[in-house]
Design a protein around this motif. Structure first.
Motif, PDB file in Angstrom:
ATOM      1  N   THR A  88       0.885  -1.134   0.103  1.00  0.00           N
ATOM      2  CA  THR A  88       0.104  -0.057  -0.049  1.00  0.00           C
ATOM      3  C   THR A  88       0.908   1.441   0.014  1.00  0.00           C
ATOM      4  O   THR A  88       0.612   2.252  -0.820  1.00  0.00           O
ATOM      5  N   SER A 112       1.073   6.591  -1.966  1.00  0.00           N
ATOM      6  CA  SER A 112       0.134   5.802  -1.286  1.00  0.00           C
ATOM      7  C   SER A 112      -1.413   5.637  -1.617  1.00  0.00           C
ATOM      8  O   SER A 112      -1.976   4.807  -1.601  1.00  0.00           O
ATOM      9  N   ASN A 113      -1.958   6.971  -2.288  1.00  0.00           N
ATOM     10  CA  ASN A 113      -3.134   7.104  -2.175  1.00  0.00           C
ATOM     11  C   ASN A 113      -3.381   8.549  -3.310  1.00  0.00           C
ATOM     12  O   ASN A 113      -2.562   9.298  -3.006  1.00  0.00           O
ATOM     13  N   SER A 137      -2.695   3.739   4.069  1.00  0.00           N
ATOM     14  CA  SER A 137      -2.254   4.719   2.787  1.00  0.00           C
ATOM     15  C   SER A 137      -2.147   6.184   3.146  1.00  0.00           C
ATOM     16  O   SER A 137      -2.374   7.184   2.326  1.00  0.00           O
TER      17      SER A 137
END
Length: 403
Positions: A93, A141-142, A135
């Motif tokens: 993630t 991560s996002n 995340s």
């Protein structure tokens, strides 16, 4: 194209048309739409490139090898296996994004748990919860982090991580504790494989992987490309550049060694159309209605009430409409690094209740259905309704200590 993909494309096109109408009529000023496009085009290219990297690396067997190493390192202990899968999920993630994590790891943990006679549900829930709540640490991560990176830390991954790590730790630990409590009986069950099975051998967990790398050129190339990509992303480069280079490198390798893998299905067109539509439509809605309305909801300070309210609004908006448009609508509330972190806590760690709160959750459920595992939405919603507030409150307390 599957029915779900057609629906995603249809919704995305409708949102794009609606946003274009708002721009054409002047309701959404053209300069604001242009500024939004400047922010998001690189993000969309990053999503395409990362999807290609993940799919081709998975086809080469990279994630299967990693899973084999995990299960061998766990030995015959269910709790150890769960902890290693949790760590693996968090690593994927953080470095490869939450959507990549659920697509690749959900079927993998189901197969692993079944192969050693364990209930797959706690492992599957671990993947989707930690993909969302885990995340927080890096911009990559996002997608919400990528949108916020310049506001939080001038785009620097190191500065971003230095601000986010306290809440990132909390948002990883709290859901793990909750899963351990809820599924303590399932995780306490003993694997049913024989003690000398190669799947749970603890002698040399990396030996099998090393042998495969030596025999499979595409596997070795994938490992090198993904490792170099992670290093480049951590170095602070514009995320679309190393991701695109990595995708082109793998495409070139497959063109030489396995052309059958190179199809247009590698390009996540439905997700891109839907995401682009959400960006444009929510940019228009935010400009016309939401920004002024939400601007009066919270005080323009970093008080404990403001931080908690910002995180709660982010979580509520994510579960109501999806975390990406919720972030875009609420971004004007985040007037400081502290409130920006609070907003990211809400939109990243909060989407654990409704099925549509994040794209990762929908992708996770699709992969579960494909593997024959049934997790009822009613139970998912109930568990999430308990977990999300606890995680947000714990992260809020960490914020108070930090700021």
């Amino acid at each position: 194209m599957h029915t779900r993909d057609r629906v995603s494309v249809g919704i995305g096109l409708a949102l794009l048309v609606g946003g274009a109408v708002a721009v054409g009529t002047g309701a959404f000023p053209a300069h604001e739409a242009s500024a939004l496009a400047e922010r998001v085009w690189g993000i969309l290219l990053f999503v395409v490139a990362m999807t290609i990297v993940a799919e081709l690396s998975s086809r080469a067997g990279l994630f299967d090898v990693a899973a084999r190493v995990v299960i061998q390192a766990a030995g015959s202990r269910s709790w150890r296996l769960w902890l290693l899968i949790s760590a693996f999920t968090l690593a994927c993630t953080i470095f490869l994004s939450l959507d990549t994590t659920v697509v690749l790891l959900t079927p993998m943990v189901v197969v692993l748990s079944r192969r050693i006679g364990l209930d797959p549900k706690p492992f599957a829930l671990t993947v989707v919860w930690l993909a969302n709540t885990g995340s927080m640490l890096l911009p990559i991560s996002n997608l919400t982090n990528l949108l916020a990176a310049n506001k939080v830390a001038q785009g620097s991954p190191a500065q971003f991580a230095s601000l986010m790590w306290p809440v990132a730790v909390v948002c990883a630990v709290v859901p793990m504790v909750l899963i351990a409590l809820v599924f303590r009986r399932e995780l306490g069950a003993a694997p049913t494989l024989a003690p000398n099975s190669p799947l749970i051998s603890t002698g040399r967990p990396f030996a099998y992987a090393a042998q495969l790398f030596a025999r499979r050129p595409l596997l070795a190339i994938s490992a090198v490309v993904v490792s170099a990509l992670i290093i480049a992303l951590l170095a602070g480069a514009e995320v679309w550049i190393p991701a695109t280079v990595a995708a082109l490198a793998l495409v070139a390798a497959y063109a030489l060694m396995d052309r059958s893998a190179l199809t247009w299905h590698l390009v996540p067109l439905p997700m891109i159309v839907l995401t682009a539509g959400l960006f444009l439509a929510m940019g228009a809605v935010g400009s016309m209605f939401v920004h002024e309305a939400v601007g009066n909801l919270l005080a323009q300070d970093d008080s404990s009430a403001t931080l908690l309210g910002t995180a709660a609004l982010g979580a509520g908006g994510a579960n109501l409409i999806n975390n990406l448009p919720a972030y875009l609508a609420l971004e004007p509330l985040a007037h400081s690094p502290a409130t920006m972190v609070a907003l990211l806590v809400g939109v990243n760690a909060g989407p654990l209740i409704t099925p549509w709160a994040s794209l990762a959750t929908l992708l996770w459920h699709e992969r579960l259905v494909a593997t024959g595992v049934h997790v009822s939405w009613s139970r998912y919603i109930l568990l999430g309704a308990v977990a999300a507030p606890l995680i947000i409150i714990a992260a809020w307390l960490a914020l108070l200590v930090q700021f």
